[in-house]
Design a protein around this motif. Structure first.
Motif, PDB file in Angstrom:
ATOM      1  N   UNK A  11       0.833  -1.200   0.000  1.00 24.01           N
ATOM      2  CA  UNK A  11       0.000   0.000   0.000  1.00 24.01           C
ATOM      3  C   UNK A  11       0.867   1.249   0.000  1.00 24.01           C
ATOM      4  N   UNK A  12       1.929   1.217   0.797  1.00 19.45           N
ATOM      5  CA  UNK A  12       2.858   2.344   0.853  1.00 19.45           C
ATOM      6  C   UNK A  12       3.552   2.552  -0.490  1.00 19.45           C
ATOM      7  N   UNK A  13       3.907   1.434  -1.154  1.00 14.47           N
ATOM      8  CA  UNK A  13       4.552   1.547  -2.462  1.00 14.47           C
ATOM      9  C   UNK A  13       3.615   2.210  -3.476  1.00 14.47           C
ATOM     10  N   UNK A  42       9.852   4.837   3.654  1.00 14.38           N
ATOM     11  CA  UNK A  42      10.049   5.292   2.278  1.00 14.38           C
ATOM     12  C   UNK A  42      11.243   4.595   1.650  1.00 14.38           C
ATOM     13  N   UNK A  43      12.356   4.523   2.374  1.00 10.53           N
ATOM     14  CA  UNK A  43      13.575   3.905   1.838  1.00 10.53           C
ATOM     15  C   UNK A  43      13.346   2.445   1.486  1.00 10.53           C
ATOM     16  N   UNK A  47      13.243   0.888  -2.466  1.00 15.10           N
ATOM     17  CA  UNK A  47      14.129  -0.183  -2.908  1.00 15.10           C
ATOM     18  C   UNK A  47      13.345  -1.298  -3.589  1.00 15.10           C
ATOM     19  N   UNK A  48      12.187  -1.622  -3.030  1.00 13.35           N
ATOM     20  CA  UNK A  48      11.374  -2.670  -3.653  1.00 13.35           C
ATOM     21  C   UNK A  48      10.796  -2.219  -4.989  1.00 13.35           C
ATOM     22  N   UNK A  53      11.364  -2.404 -11.119  1.00 11.36           N
ATOM     23  CA  UNK A  53      11.647  -1.554 -12.287  1.00 11.36           C
ATOM     24  C   UNK A  53      10.597  -0.464 -12.493  1.00 11.36           C
ATOM     25  N   UNK A  54       9.837  -0.149 -11.448  1.00 11.24           N
ATOM     26  CA  UNK A  54       8.794   0.865 -11.574  1.00 11.24           C
ATOM     27  C   UNK A  54       9.277   2.263 -11.228  1.00 11.24           C
TER      28      UNK A  54
END
Length: 459
Positions: A11-13, A42-43, A47-48, A53-54
């Motif tokens: 959800x955060x992503x 956030x960090x 990274x994820x 590749x987004x």
């Protein structure tokens, strides 16, 4: 399941990805301030997203003091989407990255359905008529006729399937060619939006009616058939609806709260947008102005379509003028096109383009044709305006796009006859209106899928 750390992380992503799409490049600290998420959160999420590749790191921020922060940017080149305008006279295809900007565009020959051969003689026509009225008896009463009927049905079904496959193969090859020319592969393409000049049933994706030049291809262009033919998500909608969306997003009707896109070409239709949403209505029939009846009982499309315009021009004797003009030009030593047979008595000399050019040059008969033609358009627009009271009507399509000829006449008629007077303008996107809208629906679907995939993976 929902509520797990993995689910919350995704959800955060999605929140971070939305912020980057909206705001552009930001540092991790900027993302934290924009989203309200903690810096460690956030960090980790960034990274994820980089692994997927987004998003990508794009360099350093221009800090006034201290260590330069690394900027994070949404990776617009991670995937591509495609828009396809299946027109009656040509096929237009556009590619776009995830920014929604068209990066490649090409035009291809149209798909021409195979025509069933007509019986050559009167006896053949009579025999065919009888075979339709009196089908073969039930098997057992006449086994030979029953087997023949079964074989005929099988061949008809097989022929229909072969036609569908050839049509879809041609579409597939067109898209594949454009991908190859732009160094892309099918794996780079996430979704294709198709625009079709017909009525698309919102639930099933079946086509209930289509313009005459494409008649017989309804099944070939259904959503299920397209989904089976292409290795990515597909979306199907009426072409005029997509043109309206294109004009709303990046054309003549940007952010208009209520407007109508009125298209005139091989067919006639309207796309209606209210607060950024397309109206589809019962069975997808909203905007099917082709079925409006004129005072004399004729369908609006039969009068306004390209064929209708040429019929009107012939009524005014414009074909004779065109032929005479070509012959006079040839006699005067001017070149005529190599493919133009001036001895031909068919319709090849008279086209909508020729009619509009004659009107622009001031030819009296052509001007009269345009006046009469515009009266019919104005009659339809008056009814639409009275019911919807749109602030804007955008003219488009192969014929409707000739705004330099049509708009002065229509504006004068609107001023004299319309109880509600919307602004009348011409399409800003022209022939790219449909593919622009198709790209937009494909992009929206792709972004939703990318976010949904992250949530599904976390469950």
């Amino acid at each position: 399941m929902a509520g797990t750390p993995q689910y919350i992380r995704n959800l955060n992503e999605n929140l971070i990805m939305d912020a980057l799409i909206t705001q552009g490049s930001m540092s991790r600290a900027d993302i934290s301030r924009q989203t309200g998420l903690s810096k460690p959160t956030v960090s980790s999420a960034v990274e994820h997203l980089i692994e997927r590749n987004l998003v990508k790191e794009t360099g350093r921020a221009d800090n006034a003091q201290g260590r330069k922060a690394t900027l994070i940017q949404f990776n617009e080149k991670a995937y591509y989407v495609c828009g396809v305008d299946i027109g009656a006279t040509r096929i237009r295809i556009a590619l776009s990255d995830l920014s929604g900007q068209i990066t490649a565009y090409a035009v291809y020959p149209p798909i021409v359905p195979e025509k069933k051969e007509e019986p050559e003689s009167e006896s053949e026509r009579e025999l065919e008529s009888k075979s339709k009225r009196y089908p073969s008896p039930e098997p057992g009463l006449n086994q030979f006729n029953g087997e023949a009927a079964a074989e005929e049905m099988y061949q008809t079904s097989e022929s229909s399937q072969t036609c569908e496959k050839s049509v879809l193969h041609l579409l597939y090859s067109y898209v594949g060619q454009l991908l190859q020319e732009n160094d892309l592969q099918w794996g780079d393409l996430r979704c294709i939006g198709f625009g079709i000049p017909g009525v698309v049933l919102p639930g099933s994706g079946q086509i209930s009616r289509i313009v005459d030049p494409l008649a017989g291809l309804e099944q070939s262009f259904s959503r299920d058939a397209l989904a089976q033919a292409f290795p990515c998500d597909v979306i199907l909608d009426n072409d005029v609806n997509l043109a309206a969306l294109g004009e709303y997003r990046s054309g003549a009707a940007t952010d208009s709260p209520l407007f109508v896109f009125f298209s005139i070409g091989a067919g006639t239709g309207a796309g209606i947008m209210v607060r950024g949403q397309l109206l589809h209505g019962l069975s997808g029939l909203t905007g099917e102005v082709a079925e409006m009846l004129l005072e004399d009982g004729r369908r609006l499309e039969d009068v306004l379509s390209a064929d209708g315009l040429m019929h009107l021009a012939k009524h005014y004797g414009l074909e004779t003028f065109v032929r005479s003009d070509i012959e006079n030009s040839s006699a005067a030593g001017f070149e005529t096109p190599d493919n133009l047979d001036t001895s031909d008595t068919s319709d090849t000399l008279l086209t909508p383009e020729v009619i509009f050019e004659a009107a622009r040059s001031g030819e009296v008969q052509a001007v009269e044709v345009m006046k009469q033609y515009s009266r019919t358009i104005a009659s339809a627009l008056r009814q639409i305006s009275t019911v919807l009271a749109p602030e804007l009507i955008v003219l488009g399509g192969g014929i409707g796009g000739n705004g330099d000829v049509l708009l002065p006449l229509l504006r004068q008629m609107a001023g004299e006859q319309f109880p509600v007077q919307p602004k009348l303008i011409c399409s800003a996107l022209g022939e790219r209106a449909v593919v622009t809208g198709a790209v937009q629906v494909a992009l929206q679907q792709t972004l939703q899928n990318l976010q949904q995939e992250a949530l599904v993976e976390s469950r």
